[in-house]
Design a protein around this motif. Structure first.
Motif, PDB file in Angstrom:
ATOM      1  N   LEU A  50       8.802  -5.934   8.964  1.00 40.74           N
ATOM      2  CA  LEU A  50       8.082  -6.249   7.733  1.00 40.74           C
ATOM      3  C   LEU A  50       7.034  -7.312   8.033  1.00 40.74           C
ATOM      4  O   LEU A  50       7.329  -8.311   8.692  1.00 40.74           O
ATOM      5  CB  LEU A  50       9.041  -6.751   6.661  1.00 40.74           C
ATOM      6  N   VAL A  51       5.829  -7.078   7.550  1.00 38.44           N
ATOM      7  CA  VAL A  51       4.724  -8.013   7.722  1.00 38.44           C
ATOM      8  C   VAL A  51       4.309  -8.488   6.335  1.00 38.44           C
ATOM      9  O   VAL A  51       3.993  -7.673   5.468  1.00 38.44           O
ATOM     10  CB  VAL A  51       3.534  -7.337   8.438  1.00 38.44           C
ATOM     11  N   HIS A  52       4.341  -9.799   6.132  1.00 44.46           N
ATOM     12  CA  HIS A  52       3.953 -10.396   4.857  1.00 44.46           C
ATOM     13  C   HIS A  52       2.737 -11.286   5.110  1.00 44.46           C
ATOM     14  O   HIS A  52       2.716 -12.035   6.084  1.00 44.46           O
ATOM     15  CB  HIS A  52       5.074 -11.292   4.303  1.00 44.46           C
ATOM     16  N   GLU A  88       2.835  -6.852   1.485  1.00 48.02           N
ATOM     17  CA  GLU A  88       3.940  -6.575   2.407  1.00 48.02           C
ATOM     18  C   GLU A  88       3.727  -5.184   2.984  1.00 48.02           C
ATOM     19  O   GLU A  88       3.528  -4.220   2.246  1.00 48.02           O
ATOM     20  CB  GLU A  88       5.298  -6.610   1.705  1.00 48.02           C
ATOM     21  N   LEU A  89       3.744  -5.102   4.297  1.00 44.17           N
ATOM     22  CA  LEU A  89       3.616  -3.842   5.013  1.00 44.17           C
ATOM     23  C   LEU A  89       4.885  -3.631   5.820  1.00 44.17           C
ATOM     24  O   LEU A  89       5.498  -4.591   6.276  1.00 44.17           O
ATOM     25  CB  LEU A  89       2.423  -3.879   5.976  1.00 44.17           C
ATOM     26  N   ARG A  90       5.264  -2.366   6.011  1.00 46.13           N
ATOM     27  CA  ARG A  90       6.401  -2.062   6.877  1.00 46.13           C
ATOM     28  C   ARG A  90       5.888  -1.237   8.053  1.00 46.13           C
ATOM     29  O   ARG A  90       5.399  -0.133   7.890  1.00 46.13           O
ATOM     30  CB  ARG A  90       7.492  -1.289   6.148  1.00 46.13           C
ATOM     31  N   TYR A  91       5.986  -1.826   9.224  1.00 42.47           N
ATOM     32  CA  TYR A  91       5.620  -1.135  10.454  1.00 42.47           C
ATOM     33  C   TYR A  91       6.868  -0.432  10.975  1.00 42.47           C
ATOM     34  O   TYR A  91       7.907  -1.064  11.158  1.00 42.47           O
ATOM     35  CB  TYR A  91       5.139  -2.132  11.511  1.00 42.47           C
ATOM     36  N   GLN A  92       6.757   0.870  11.224  1.00 47.04           N
ATOM     37  CA  GLN A  92       7.870   1.614  11.803  1.00 47.04           C
ATOM     38  C   GLN A  92       7.550   1.846  13.282  1.00 47.04           C
ATOM     39  O   GLN A  92       6.534   2.465  13.612  1.00 47.04           O
ATOM     40  CB  GLN A  92       8.077   2.951  11.089  1.00 47.04           C
ATOM     41  N   LEU A  93       8.388   1.294  14.145  1.00 47.96           N
ATOM     42  CA  LEU A  93       8.183   1.387  15.585  1.00 47.96           C
ATOM     43  C   LEU A  93       9.172   2.369  16.191  1.00 47.96           C
ATOM     44  O   LEU A  93      10.273   2.556  15.678  1.00 47.96           O
ATOM     45  CB  LEU A  93       8.375   0.020  16.228  1.00 47.96           C
ATOM     46  N   TYR A 122       2.476   1.115   3.326  1.00 44.21           N
ATOM     47  CA  TYR A 122       1.709   0.163   2.541  1.00 44.21           C
ATOM     48  C   TYR A 122       2.343  -0.041   1.168  1.00 44.21           C
ATOM     49  O   TYR A 122       3.217   0.720   0.762  1.00 44.21           O
ATOM     50  CB  TYR A 122       0.264   0.661   2.399  1.00 44.21           C
ATOM     51  N   PRO A 123       1.884  -1.059   0.420  1.00 42.11           N
ATOM     52  CA  PRO A 123       2.396  -1.237  -0.939  1.00 42.11           C
ATOM     53  C   PRO A 123       2.245   0.058  -1.744  1.00 42.11           C
ATOM     54  O   PRO A 123       1.246   0.768  -1.615  1.00 42.11           O
ATOM     55  CB  PRO A 123       1.503  -2.343  -1.510  1.00 42.11           C
TER      56      PRO A 123
END
Length: 122
Positions: A76-78, A89-94, A108-109
């Motif tokens: 999670l990137v805030h 808030e973004l969620r990066y899926q690796l 993305y939101p």
């Protein structure tokens, strides 16, 4: 760490650079969208900076914070958009590939994802 980018934006990077950060499929889709935009002198699939999820990548981010997400490989990137104060808030899926961890998607939101915006089927 030396910045290996040789253009102004993420999408303008050569495929070899994009593959250092993204899965091969996502890297190819980003390059295809960039080529489409260049060929048509217009926006194709992406109307925003993929990394930040906002239209202008140069607006600046304040208070950048990273957290482990609920799912494996999720980060999670805030941050706060400097020009507006809006919290994002973004969620990066690796995913882990033989060459290392790569970005497979960015959520993305509102639940919109980079993969879906680029037309990549789940």
């Amino acid at each position: 760490m030396v910045n290996s980018w040789n253009a102004n934006t993420l999408s303008d990077q050569p495929q070899a650079i994009l593959k250092k950060y993204f899965t091969p499929q996502l890297a190819a889709a980003l390059r295809a969208d960039s080529k489409c935009a260049a060929d048509n002198h217009d926006i194709c699939a992406l109307e925003y900076s993929p990394i930040w999820g906002v239209p202008d990548a140069g607006v600046g981010a304040l208070g950048l914070k990273l957290d482990v997400g609920a799912k494996p490989g999720s980060v999670l990137v805030h941050y706060k958009v400097a020009s507006t104060g809006r919290l994002v808030e973004l969620r990066y899926q690796l995913v882990k590939l033989p060459v290392g961890w790569r970005i497979a998607d960015i959520i993305y939101p509102g639940g919109v994802s980079l993969r879906s915006d680029l037309g990549i089927a789940e």
